[in-house]
Design an enzyme around this catalytic site. Structure first.
Site, PDB file in Angstrom:
ATOM      1  CG  HIS A  30      -1.743  -1.247   1.355  1.00 21.12           C
ATOM      2  ND1 HIS A  30      -1.241  -2.449   1.787  1.00 21.12           N
ATOM      3  CD2 HIS A  30      -3.049  -1.460   1.074  1.00 21.12           C
ATOM      4  CE1 HIS A  30      -2.212  -3.354   1.778  1.00 21.12           C
ATOM      5  NE2 HIS A  30      -3.309  -2.787   1.350  1.00 21.12           N
ATOM      6  CG  HIS A 278      -6.008   1.312  -0.523  1.00 22.47           C
ATOM      7  ND1 HIS A 278      -6.082   1.678   0.800  1.00 22.47           N
ATOM      8  CD2 HIS A 278      -6.109  -0.041  -0.549  1.00 22.47           C
ATOM      9  CE1 HIS A 278      -6.224   0.586   1.538  1.00 22.47           C
ATOM     10  NE2 HIS A 278      -6.253  -0.463   0.748  1.00 22.47           N
ATOM     11  CD  GLU A 430     -20.642  -6.984  24.501  1.00 25.21           C
ATOM     12  OE1 GLU A 430     -20.701  -6.280  23.467  1.00 25.21           O
ATOM     13  OE2 GLU A 430     -21.597  -7.090  25.300  1.00 25.21           O
ATOM     14  CG  HIS A 491     -28.839 -14.909  26.209  1.00 24.39           C
ATOM     15  ND1 HIS A 491     -29.509 -14.334  25.165  1.00 24.39           N
ATOM     16  CD2 HIS A 491     -28.553 -13.911  27.082  1.00 24.39           C
ATOM     17  CE1 HIS A 491     -29.636 -13.025  25.399  1.00 24.39           C
ATOM     18  NE2 HIS A 491     -29.057 -12.753  26.549  1.00 24.39           N
TER      19      HIS A 491
HETATM   20  C1  LIG Z   1     -11.607  -5.102   9.647  1.00 25.63           C
HETATM   21  C2  LIG Z   1     -11.054  -4.921   8.277  1.00 25.63           C
HETATM   22  N1  LIG Z   1     -11.866  -4.949   7.214  1.00 25.63           N
HETATM   23  C3  LIG Z   1     -11.370  -4.839   5.971  1.00 25.63           C
HETATM   24  C4  LIG Z   1     -10.026  -4.680   5.767  1.00 25.63           C
HETATM   25  C5  LIG Z   1      -9.463  -4.616   4.365  1.00 25.63           C
HETATM   26  N2  LIG Z   1      -9.004  -3.239   4.077  1.00 25.63           N
HETATM   27  C6  LIG Z   1      -7.726  -2.890   4.203  1.00 25.63           C
HETATM   28  S1  LIG Z   1      -7.460  -1.277   3.889  1.00 25.63           S
HETATM   29  C7  LIG Z   1      -9.093  -1.023   3.522  1.00 25.63           C
HETATM   30  C8  LIG Z   1      -9.579   0.334   3.129  1.00 25.63           C
HETATM   31  C9  LIG Z   1      -9.233   1.290   4.186  1.00 25.63           C
HETATM   32  O1  LIG Z   1      -9.558   2.589   3.850  1.00 25.63           O
HETATM   33  P1  LIG Z   1      -8.907   3.737   4.699  1.00 25.63           P
HETATM   34  O2  LIG Z   1      -8.913   3.368   6.120  1.00 25.63           O
HETATM   35  O3  LIG Z   1      -9.536   4.996   4.307  1.00 25.63           O
HETATM   36  O4  LIG Z   1      -7.388   3.671   4.270  1.00 25.63           O
HETATM   37  P2  LIG Z   1      -6.673   4.456   3.070  1.00 25.63           P
HETATM   38  O5  LIG Z   1      -6.978   3.729   1.819  1.00 25.63           O
HETATM   39  O6  LIG Z   1      -7.205   5.829   3.066  1.00 25.63           O
HETATM   40  O7  LIG Z   1      -5.257   4.350   3.469  1.00 25.63           O
HETATM   41  C10 LIG Z   1      -9.810  -2.197   3.683  1.00 25.63           C
HETATM   42  C11 LIG Z   1     -11.261  -2.321   3.444  1.00 25.63           C
HETATM   43  C12 LIG Z   1      -9.202  -4.663   6.904  1.00 25.63           C
HETATM   44  N3  LIG Z   1      -7.883  -4.545   6.827  1.00 25.63           N
HETATM   45  N4  LIG Z   1      -9.730  -4.749   8.143  1.00 25.63           N
END
Ligand SMILES: Cc1ncc(C[n+]2csc(CCOP(=O)(O)OP(=O)(O)O)c2C)c(N)n1
Ligand SMILES: [Mg+2]
Length: 686
Positions: A30, A278, A430, A491
């Protein structure tokens, strides 16, 4: 306030180009967010943070959490450029850098100290594992609570032993995730003014613009939570970033959110501000164009220009070393004046336990009416909290049911105005509770979090991370099976045991009577690098007569023979956990009366048992005895491992039902007669 010099720009662009080159070389990763946030990370680390690269575990350091873990190249770059040193699992410095340039060249490759996402147990200088979005910011709340508690307990006039800040960087994803919201709400309630989140407001996630998903007013939301909200409109403005961070440090009574407007893929002529920046390499041509835009040599790779390392050494290196030196001098004066408190801090840092930590743990007399698992647990927790000053915790609003309330005089409630309290109130959050428990454990406290076992599902992502991080977080889950009867299938946990047993490194304990509860805690408290889950009954369980049956200390081996056939020569083995232990013992007595030679194995923990020697395991479950019956009020999934192809399992295949416990036990076959009948069946004697 210093503004931006050429040397600053050179350092910032070094972070950017290292990130670009590493992703390009790995053909995955990234690049966009490191390109955008390099100025933030540079400013925070080189101008603001109290962190000594030579001593990354100095207890007085500021904490840095990269919650948008996909931007890990930010961390690898800065750990490399600051020369942060590696530390091993015994907290010794090993005389090597934490992240080398070679590691960065091998970003995301096997064995590299620059893996895909920040990993706590793997790379020194990483304060917590991040990657599952939202988890890092929620964990940072635990770190901030820890700092408040530690300073309340240990600081003395003239001795600010604990006085550190917790910084976390979050993306859109972290702020969209529920766990981030839960944690922010609690942080606001607790007024954690040692906590600063920087929100990378770039309007981009993977599927494109946040206009398709995330249009709320973040500032208004955080103001509603009781946070101080600051804005920096230009992520390249080092002066304004530094100013915001200083405003945070001067703010009292509230956590701070800095909303930082940034451009993902900053400097890339064709990819800036697009989701293409990204999560994929820029491509060779775009890399060249971007480097040209930075005024960087286009063909240079992994370049750290002259002057950059020196500039970090003169900034964070010098400042951190001095701060650490001053702290150490202060701490030795503190040690002279408060040797007991200093001793506690030393011990805690190494995850030790004080002498006498298990003194006065209860011993429960034999009692057919018995004690509920949760009640025995409550007694134990109260003893542990008294014996271990830094043992603390609480429940997600179920303290009275979980019996986790610390009731002795002086235990106290942790609130903004009473940071010495040992009863934490997580509220009905939680997931955040799991992450906060992790943050507390990462801060070297011994924390526990509690809820009904069924809602462990709501905390599961954090539990998983505690195992991945190899930290001694403790989760106390009560109402472990159908004991909550009338509440019904919503539950009644069924698959939770199997699913937690599947988490590598997580110790799962389901003790079978009050004395097994004591032994379960005795075992898990001694773990330094493993988290544990203790699963407890709501209803009373008979306290077995340990004069007649084997001692409960067998719990420490995961499974043990509690009742045996004459001469230790069983023809059938009954294996049980938790509330089904006494059921198996009753079946054993019935079988004995009719001349069937059975053995009862109490098996509170599969994973602890799996770590015993083969000799021990074979002695408990002799391979030659193939007639076996397992009894557990949970999914039968996995029990084949112990009962084999010819064995039987009395377990759950459905979600249960709403009815009084006795009726449920009858309906689902958890009765001694049924277990005894199955034992005869596997022996071919029915
Ligand atoms: C809980 C979770 N869901 C999905 C992902 C997959 N994922 C990694 S980065 C991303 C997008 C994140 O967007 P943002 O936080 O705005 O990061 P940016 O692209 O701006 O760096 C996703 C969906 C993850 N790492 N964790
Ligand atoms: Mg984003």
């Amino acid at each position: 306030m210093p503004t931006t010099t050429d040397l600053d720009t050179l350092c910032v662009n070094t972070i950017r180009t290292l990130s670009i080159d590493a992703v390009q070389q790995a053909k995955s990763g990234h690049p966009g967010t490191p390109m955008a946030l390099a100025p933030l990370v540079y400013t925070l680390w080189n101008r603001v943070m109290r962190f000594d690269p030579a001593d990354p575990i100095w207890p007085g350091r500021d904490r840095f959490v990269l919650s948008n873990g996909h931007a890990s190249m930010l961390l690898w770059s800065v750990l490399h450029l600051t020369g942060t040193q590696a530390v091993n699992a015994d907290y010794e410095k090993v005389g090597q850098p934490s992240v080398t340039l070679d590691d960065i060249r091998r970003f995301r490759q096997l064995g590299s100290k620059a893996p895909g996402h920040p990993e706590y147990h793997w790379v020194s200088g990483v304060e917590t594992t991040t990657g599952p979005l939202g988890q890092g910011i929620a964990t940072s709340v635990g770190m901030a609570i820890a700092e408040k508690w530690l300073s309340a307990r240990y600081n003395r006039p003239g001795f600010e032993v604990f006085d550190y800040a917790v910084y976390a960087v979050a993306g859109d994803g972290c702020l969209m995730e529920g766990v981030g919201s839960e944690a922010a709400s609690l942080a606001g309630h607790l007024g954690l003014d040692n906590l600063c989140w920087v929100y990378d407001n770039n309007h981009i996630t993977i599927e494109g613009s946040t206009s398709i998903t995330f249009t709320e007013d973040v500032a208004a939301r955080f103001l509603g939570y009781g946070w101080n909200v600051l804005r920096v409109g230009d992520a390249n403005d080092l002066g304004r970033i530094e100013h915001a961070l200083r405003v945070f440090r001067a703010t009292r009574g509230r956590p701070t959110l800095v909303i930082l407007d940034s451009h993902i893929g900053y400097g890339s002529p064709n990819k800036q501000d697009t989701s293409a920046a990204h999560g994929e390499p820029l491509g060779d041509d775009e890399v060249r164009l971007t480097k040209r835009a930075y005024g960087w040599p286009e063909d240079a790779k992994f370049l750290v220009p002259d002057g950059v390392l020196d500039h970090f050494a003169a900034g964070i290196g010098t400042r951190g070393a001095e701060a650490n030196k001053t702290w150490k001098a202060m701490f030795s004066a503190y040690r002279a004046e408060y040797p007991d408190l200093a001793g506690e801090i030393d011990l805690m840092q190494r995850r030790g336990l004080p002498v006498g930590w298990d003194k006065s743990l209860p011993v429960f007399p034999a009692d057919p009416k018995g004690v509920a698992g949760r009640d025995a647990s409550g007694e134990v927790l109260n003893v542990l909290a008294r014996n271990i000053p830094w043992f603390l915790g609480g429940s997600a609003d179920l303290g009275p049911s979980n019996k986790t309330t610390l009731k002795y005089a002086g235990a106290g409630e942790f609130q903004a105005g009473s940071p010495l309290g040992k009863n934490l109130h997580f509220g009905i959050r939680e997931h955040a509770m799991g992450a906060i428990v992790n943050g507390l454990a990462l801060s070297k406290l011994r924390p526990f979090g509690a809820t009904f076992f069924i809602f462990s599902d709501y905390a599961r992502p954090a539990i998983r991370l505690s195992a991945l991080m190899e930290i001694p977080a403790l989760f106390v889950f009560t109402h472990d099976a159908m004991g909550d009867g009338e509440d019904g299938p919503t539950h009644q946990p069924v698959e939770q045991l199997a699913s937690l047993r599947a988490v590598p490194g997580l110790v799962v304990m389901r003790p079978g009577d009050a004395n097994e509860v004591v032994e379960a805690y005795r075992y898990v408290l001694q773990l330094r690098h493993q988290p544990a889950v203790v699963v407890l009954s709501r209803q009373p369980l008979p306290t077995l007569d340990r004069g007649r049956y084997a001692a409960a200390s067998g719990v420490g081996r995961g499974a043990y023979v509690i009742a045996d056939a004459p001469g230790g020569l069983p023809e059938v083995i009954l294996i049980a956990t938790g509330s089904e232990l006494c059921l198996a013992v009753s079946a054993h007595e019935q079988l004995a009366a009719s001349g069937v030679r059975s053995r009862v194995v109490s098996m509170p923990s599969w994973d602890v048992f799996e770590h015993q020697s083969r000799e021990y395991r074979d002695a408990v479950l002799p391979p030659a005895v193939k007639a076996r019956v397992a009894v557990e009020q949970a999914s039968t999934f996995g029990w084949e491992r112990y009962v084999g192809a010819e064995g039987r399992v009395v377990g759950m295949e459905t979600f249960g039902a709403s009815a009084p416990l006795k009726e449920l036990q009858k309906k689902f076959g958890f009765e001694p007669e049924r277990v005894a009948a199955l034992a005869r069946e596997v022996l071919g004697r029915s």
